[in-house]
Design a protein around this motif. Structure first.
Motif, PDB file in Angstrom:
ATOM      1  N   VAL A 286       0.875  -1.182   0.000  1.00 53.02           N
ATOM      2  CA  VAL A 286       0.000   0.000   0.000  1.00 53.02           C
ATOM      3  C   VAL A 286       0.912   1.232   0.000  1.00 53.02           C
ATOM      4  O   VAL A 286       1.857   1.313   0.794  1.00 53.02           O
ATOM      5  CB  VAL A 286      -0.904  -0.015   1.261  1.00 53.02           C
ATOM      6  N   THR A 287       0.650   2.154  -0.920  1.00 50.14           N
ATOM      7  CA  THR A 287       1.535   3.330  -0.982  1.00 50.14           C
ATOM      8  C   THR A 287       1.089   4.391   0.033  1.00 50.14           C
ATOM      9  O   THR A 287      -0.050   4.373   0.512  1.00 50.14           O
ATOM     10  CB  THR A 287       1.542   3.977  -2.389  1.00 50.14           C
ATOM     11  N   ILE A 288       1.989   5.308   0.288  1.00 47.81           N
ATOM     12  CA  ILE A 288       1.680   6.395   1.223  1.00 47.81           C
ATOM     13  C   ILE A 288       0.512   7.219   0.665  1.00 47.81           C
ATOM     14  O   ILE A 288      -0.361   7.652   1.398  1.00 47.81           O
ATOM     15  CB  ILE A 288       2.938   7.278   1.437  1.00 47.81           C
ATOM     16  N   ARG A 289       0.448   7.350  -0.652  1.00 51.23           N
ATOM     17  CA  ARG A 289      -0.656   8.084  -1.284  1.00 51.23           C
ATOM     18  C   ARG A 289      -1.977   7.306  -1.150  1.00 51.23           C
ATOM     19  O   ARG A 289      -3.031   7.903  -0.975  1.00 51.23           O
ATOM     20  CB  ARG A 289      -0.292   8.333  -2.759  1.00 51.23           C
ATOM     21  N   ASP A 290      -1.905   5.957  -1.258  1.00 50.29           N
ATOM     22  CA  ASP A 290      -3.124   5.155  -1.045  1.00 50.29           C
ATOM     23  C   ASP A 290      -3.689   5.457   0.344  1.00 50.29           C
ATOM     24  O   ASP A 290      -4.898   5.562   0.523  1.00 50.29           O
ATOM     25  CB  ASP A 290      -2.831   3.640  -1.083  1.00 50.29           C
TER      26      ASP A 290
ATOM     27  N   ARG B  89       5.208  10.139  -2.420  1.00 48.43           N
ATOM     28  CA  ARG B  89       4.060   9.468  -1.784  1.00 48.43           C
ATOM     29  C   ARG B  89       3.395   8.471  -2.733  1.00 48.43           C
ATOM     30  O   ARG B  89       2.866   7.462  -2.321  1.00 48.43           O
ATOM     31  CB  ARG B  89       3.024  10.496  -1.304  1.00 48.43           C
ATOM     32  N   ASN B  90       3.426   8.784  -4.033  1.00 50.20           N
ATOM     33  CA  ASN B  90       2.825   7.893  -5.033  1.00 50.20           C
ATOM     34  C   ASN B  90       3.603   6.586  -5.172  1.00 50.20           C
ATOM     35  O   ASN B  90       3.065   5.587  -5.619  1.00 50.20           O
ATOM     36  CB  ASN B  90       2.809   8.576  -6.412  1.00 50.20           C
ATOM     37  N   THR B  91       4.870   6.606  -4.837  1.00 53.27           N
ATOM     38  CA  THR B  91       5.742   5.449  -5.072  1.00 53.27           C
ATOM     39  C   THR B  91       6.088   4.700  -3.789  1.00 53.27           C
ATOM     40  O   THR B  91       6.127   3.471  -3.758  1.00 53.27           O
ATOM     41  CB  THR B  91       7.067   5.947  -5.729  1.00 53.27           C
TER      42      THR B  91
END
Ligand SMILES: Cc1cc2nc3c(=O)[nH]c(=O)nc-3n(C[C@H](O)[C@H](O)[C@H](O)COP(=O)(O)OP(=O)(O)OC[C@H]3O[C@@H](n4cnc5c(N)ncnc54)[C@H](O)[C@@H]3O)c2cc1C
Length: 289
Positions: free
Chosen positions: A70-74, A101-103
């Motif tokens: 799970v990404t930080i953006r998720d 955050r997307n990665t």
């Protein structure tokens, strides 16, 4: 350098067993790629992103289960996390730039085990647990013992983090994550403080309090003496001041390129005070006087 894209956890574990400490797991790669550029290449890279089922956020009764991919953006865009675990949400909202955050993944942030890792203090305050897979079986471990030093976890070089389980805080709880960095979210935390309080039924005292500190010891820590001082008490300005000083004394910061140890101590004090005041106000609607 050898490169693998295992399709199952079992396959990944057998590559890790074969290469031992020469293998490096890669998820989002925001730490691993920097290390490869500026430090050294591992003997083998094990890209776990092709393993299905490791990137979901699911509610399970009174807790939330998160895959390590799970990404930080998720997390930042999950309504479930924002509503049920605002403390964790806040740390992800303050995490680096949108591109990072997307990665970047939560599993990578945890397994990197940097004392300044943004999600670590909130996970300690939330009393989250890690599900770990090894060739000889699985185990579940609280994060408080999982982190063993900068870059060191109980996974060693042969295990995989496969799930993060985060219990919902009790009813009446409110928490805040406060980060101090030179360039706000664009910078790694100089100090991070997570405060989670549970007010009693009449909103007159603290039924429970959890305080976790990041970037001020070799691992993220719980300020257990400060918590014991506060538990069951009514918050007054004098008690908050005493607690903040005690929290600073429980930390053992170092001096590095980001800050002196002394300055970090002052920031722990300031953020603990602010965290207690803000979470008390959110819980009770009252200012601390
Ligand atoms: C410009 C920049 C800004 C940054 N800002 C911040 C910030 O504000 N806050 C912050 O906390 N961090 C920050 N970081 C650090 C980094 O982005 C985070 O630590 C990120 O969460 C790492 O996740 P990843 O998926 O990229 O991990 P990776 O780089 O893929 O892996 C990190 C480590 O975890 C291990 N690993 C990953 N997944 C697993 C798993 N499931 N099981 C076992 N081991 C695993 C890898 O082997 C590696 O050792 C920043 C980095 C950069 C480059």
């Amino acid at each position: 350098m050898d490169y693998f894209e295992p399709k199952t956890i079992t396959e990944a574990l057998s590559v890790l067993a074969k290469y031992g400490e020469h293998a490096n797991v890669i998820a989002g790669g925001t730490d691993v790629m920097v290390d490869m550029k500026y430090k050294e290449e591992p003997g083998c890279l094990v890209n776990i992103k092709k393993i299905p089922g490791l990137d979901t956020i699911q509610e399970n009764g009174a807790s939330l289960q998160m895959g390590p991919l799970v990404t930080i953006r998720d997390i930042e865009t999950s309504r479930l996390v924002r509503e049920r675990l605002p403390l964790l949400w806040e740390s992800c909202h303050q995490f680096a730039s949108l591109q990072i955050r997307n990665t970047a993944t939560i599993g990578g942030n945890i397994c990197r085990a940097s004392p300044s890792g943004e999600t670590l203090a909130p996970l300690l305050a939330l009393e989250a647990k890690a599900k770990l897979a090894f060739r000889d079986g699985e185990k579940t471990e609280a994060f408080i013992s999982f982190f063993q030093g900068p870059g060191k976890t109980s996974l060693g070089s042969k295990g995989l983090l496969t799930e993060i389980e985060i219990p919902y805080p009790p009813k009446g709880s409110h928490g805040v994550y406060l980060k101090h960095a030179v360039r706000g979210a664009m910078d790694i935390a100089m100090v991070g403080v997570a405060v989670l309080i549970t007010a009693d039924a009449g909103n007159s005292s603290l039924q429970d309090v959890r305080i976790a500190l990041g970037a001020v010891a070799p691992t993220p820590i719980r300020a257990t003496k400060t918590e014991a001082l506060l538990r069951g008490r009514s918050l007054t300005a004098a008690l908050v001041k005493e607690a903040a000083t005690l929290a600073a004394s429980e930390s053992s910061p170092i001096t590095d390129q980001r800050s002196s140890a002394e300055y970090r101590g002052w920031i722990v004090e300031a953020l603990t005070r602010r965290g207690l005041e803000q979470s008390w106000k959110a819980a009770s609607g009252k200012e601390v006087v």
